[in-house]
Design an enzyme around this catalytic site. Structure first.
Site, mmCIF file in Angstrom:
data_model
loop_
_atom_site.group_PDB
_atom_site.id
_atom_site.type_symbol
_atom_site.label_atom_id
_atom_site.label_comp_id
_atom_site.label_asym_id
_atom_site.label_seq_id
_atom_site.Cartn_x
_atom_site.Cartn_y
_atom_site.Cartn_z
ATOM 1 N N SER A 144 28.881 -19.435 2.569
ATOM 2 C CA SER A 144 28.926 -19.586 1.125
ATOM 3 C C SER A 144 30.291 -20.126 0.719
ATOM 4 O O SER A 144 31.199 -20.236 1.538
ATOM 5 C CB SER A 144 28.684 -18.253 0.435
ATOM 6 O OG SER A 144 29.865 -17.472 0.487
ATOM 7 N N LYS A 145 30.412 -20.436 -0.529
ATOM 8 C CA LYS A 145 31.640 -21.080 -1.008
ATOM 9 C C LYS A 145 32.871 -20.217 -0.781
ATOM 10 O O LYS A 145 33.978 -20.726 -0.697
ATOM 11 C CB LYS A 145 31.493 -21.418 -2.488
ATOM 12 C CG LYS A 145 30.522 -22.552 -2.708
ATOM 13 C CD LYS A 145 30.456 -22.969 -4.159
ATOM 14 C CE LYS A 145 29.444 -24.097 -4.353
ATOM 15 N NZ LYS A 145 28.301 -23.685 -5.140
ATOM 16 N N ARG A 146 32.650 -18.915 -0.673
ATOM 17 C CA ARG A 146 33.790 -18.022 -0.468
ATOM 18 C C ARG A 146 34.531 -18.308 0.827
ATOM 19 O O ARG A 146 35.718 -18.097 0.934
ATOM 20 C CB ARG A 146 33.321 -16.568 -0.421
ATOM 21 C CG ARG A 146 32.831 -16.074 -1.751
ATOM 22 C CD ARG A 146 32.581 -14.585 -1.725
ATOM 23 N NE ARG A 146 32.206 -14.099 -3.049
ATOM 24 C CZ ARG A 146 33.063 -13.955 -4.038
ATOM 25 N NH1 ARG A 146 34.335 -14.212 -3.842
ATOM 26 N NH2 ARG A 146 32.662 -13.534 -5.217
ATOM 27 N N THR A 147 33.789 -18.748 1.830
ATOM 28 C CA THR A 147 34.400 -18.870 3.145
ATOM 29 C C THR A 147 34.740 -20.308 3.527
ATOM 30 O O THR A 147 34.975 -20.595 4.680
ATOM 31 C CB THR A 147 33.484 -18.263 4.218
ATOM 32 O OG1 THR A 147 32.133 -18.650 3.960
ATOM 33 C CG2 THR A 147 33.557 -16.758 4.193
#
Length: 495
Positions: free
Chosen positions: A256-259
RNA sequence: GGUCCCAUCGUCUAGUCUGGCCUAGGACACCAGGUUUUCAUCCUGGCAACAGGGGUUCGAAUCCCCUUGGGAUCACCA
């Protein structure tokens, strides 16, 4: 699983954002399967969510697909006899299925609102009991339901899930996956605005488009039963399935965009070579054999088999991606590498807008080819090779302050000045100088490199000199001598 | 929590279906050498794994069961 239907596979993105890395790999596996089996690869746009669709998203998805080299036989901007390929343009066929479902009773009107159902879910969650859909309107008579609908009462169409039915998915990657219909709730098939939902249209379209194999992400495995139920209700032939493992972020969860960057577009704009990214995506969950990890599209197609896709999720390992990028770049033919990298040099203002790859630029670029990982890294690394004078970095400055540097630079400048151009053998020239001054090669090369390029790393000096040309090389050496002289005076005054 | 999926070096994986050739192979990363005028490349070597427990079997990474761990999903998104 051994039907002899012609192979037809599809990638079905929804145009609600950029193409995700995971989606790109799914598309790639579909493409590879079709191409390796003489089949058809089609693109279908799942734009039933009118709230979130955008034309920009669609365009960027198509661009990303093309960048990766995934060409489709049918779909947007292509031909095909199974269109339209936008779900928003297929509503008549959906309406027909809805009408039939209502008549036959496997669809029914539900007047519960999303909000009140949500409240029930919350309550169930709070009470730690398992949420089970409360099929309140399941047994409402058709007459009454139609009457309320006719009065304009807001409602959705739910799928009447049969009780006690076994649903077995024959999956090419996972084998048989068993579900029971008792675990499937009466899901919403049609929204209040008449637009059908994913599970409904997916089955309808896959059938209408004669999709033979549904190859998609593992997150879809659990709603496959819903789609199978649609096939059964309509008496349609089921496709074969292959649910590919997820791509995981560094945290081990679905990427996801977090990583990190999750959109293919990010990698395109950051200068990743397409072939390397293609290769890397394949490596995430697929292998040709026990020792091949760098391969071309052709090699992939020769070896592709759904059986060789692994079951477990794969972490997105940027170290390996970067190594692959560097490896692909090193393997490139010089002219195509130059072409790939030229736009970045132009962007950085190092070469003029209308620059073409002349011999000298070819030479310069080639000198850095084995030193970079991404196309976008070239400008920063090669900056010192442009312009009249380089900027000296910390290490170079230190090297230039060493004892006897002036003598070295002077001697080398003299030798360069005296030599014919292009220089036959720069190394020999420097060796001669080193001999005269009774110094090791390193002692001579280091300051010369610093003076010439402003850094202590980089291409062979013979190449550097050749690329810079006689005049510029001399100028750099001489001006550097001046600079050193001044700073010596400074320190003399200080002392 | 329900349902479903998964489980080999830190990471990607080969081997698992069709037990023995596996004292588990390759690659990335890391470490140590070497080549090289620097950096990079390249070469050589090293570190490092069958989640645990029960079975079945002459023999299990491979088959079965349990446990543990991880993940997906549970929308009027797709």
């Amino acid at each position: 699983m051994t039907e002899s239907r012609p192979v037809r596979v599809r990638f079905a993105p929804s145009p609600t954002g950029m193409l995700h890395i995971g989606g790109a790999r799914t598309a790639l596996f579909n493409w590879a399967f079709a191409r390796s089996r003489g089949g058809t690869f089609l693109l279908r746009i799942e734009d039933t969510d009118t709230e979130r669709n955008s034309v920009e998203s669609l365009q960027s998805i198509l661009d990303s697909m093309r960048w990766l080299g995934l060409d489709w036989n049918e779909g947007p901007e292509a031909d095909g006899n199974f269109g339209p390929y936008f779900q928003s343009e297929r509503v008549e066929s959906y309406n027909a299925a809805m009408a039939r479902g209502l008549t036959e009773g496997w669809l029914y009107r539900c007047f519960a609102t999303a909000e009140e159902l949500e409240v029930q879910r919350e309550e169930a969650r709070a009470a730690k009991t398992n949420w089970r859909f409360d099929a309140r309107f399941r047994d409402l008579s058709q007459e009454e339901a139609e009457a309320r609908h006719a009065k304009g009462e807001r409602n959705v169409l739910r799928f009447r899930v049969p009780e006690g039915e076994d649903i077995v998915i024959k999956d090419h990657i996972r084998g048989e996956v068993k579900f029971t219909s008792n675990d499937v709730e009466d899901w919403v098939a049609v929204r209040p605005n008449g637009m059908p939902t994913y599970n409904f249209v997916c089955a309808l379209d896959d059938s209408a488009m004669e999709i033979s194999h549904v190859i998609r992400g593992e997150e879809h495995l659990v709603n496959t039963p819903k789609q199978i139920l649609v096939y059964r209700a309509l008496g349609l032939a089921e496709p074969e399935y292959a649910h590919v493992p997820l791509i995981l972020g560094q945290d081990g969860k679905k990427l996801s965009k977090r990583t990190g960057d999750t959109a293919l577009g990010d990698y395109i704009s950051k200068g990743y070579p397409a072939d390397a990214l293609f290769n890397f995506l394949c490596l995430l969950g697929f292998s040709i054999d026990d020792k091949t990890d760098v391969f071309t599209r052709e090699e992939l197609l020769a070896a592709f088999d759904l059986k060789r896709i692994s079951k477990g999720g794969a972490l997105f390992d940027t170290d390996k991606l970067h190594w692959l990028c560097g490896d692909w770049i090193r393997r490139m033919q010089s002219p195509s590498f130059t072409a790939a990298v030229l736009p970045y040099l132009i962007d950085a203002g190092l070469v003029p807008e209308d620059a073409s790859a002349d011999a000298n630029l070819q030479l310069l670029v080639a000198a850095f080819q084995e030193r970079i990982t991404l196309y976008s890294e070239l400008p920063a690394q090669a900056a010192g090779m442009f312009g009249e004078m380089p900027e000296y970095d910390g290490k170079a400055q230190k090297a230039l302050r060493a004892d006897g540097v002036s003598d070295v630079l002077e001697a080398v400048a003299k030798a360069v000045d005296a030599s014919a151009w292009p220089m036959e053998d720069f190394s020999a020239t420097v060796k001669a100088v080193a001999g005269e001054l009774d110094l090791g090669m390193g002692k001579v090369m280091k300051p010369v490199r610093a003076a010439l390029t402003g850094t202590l790393g980089g291409p062979e000096l013979a190449d550097v000199v050749r690329i810079l040309g006689k005049q510029r090389s001399l100028k750099r050496l001489q001006e550097c001598l001046t600079v050193i002289g001044e700073s010596l005076e400074d320190s003399a005054q200080e002392g």
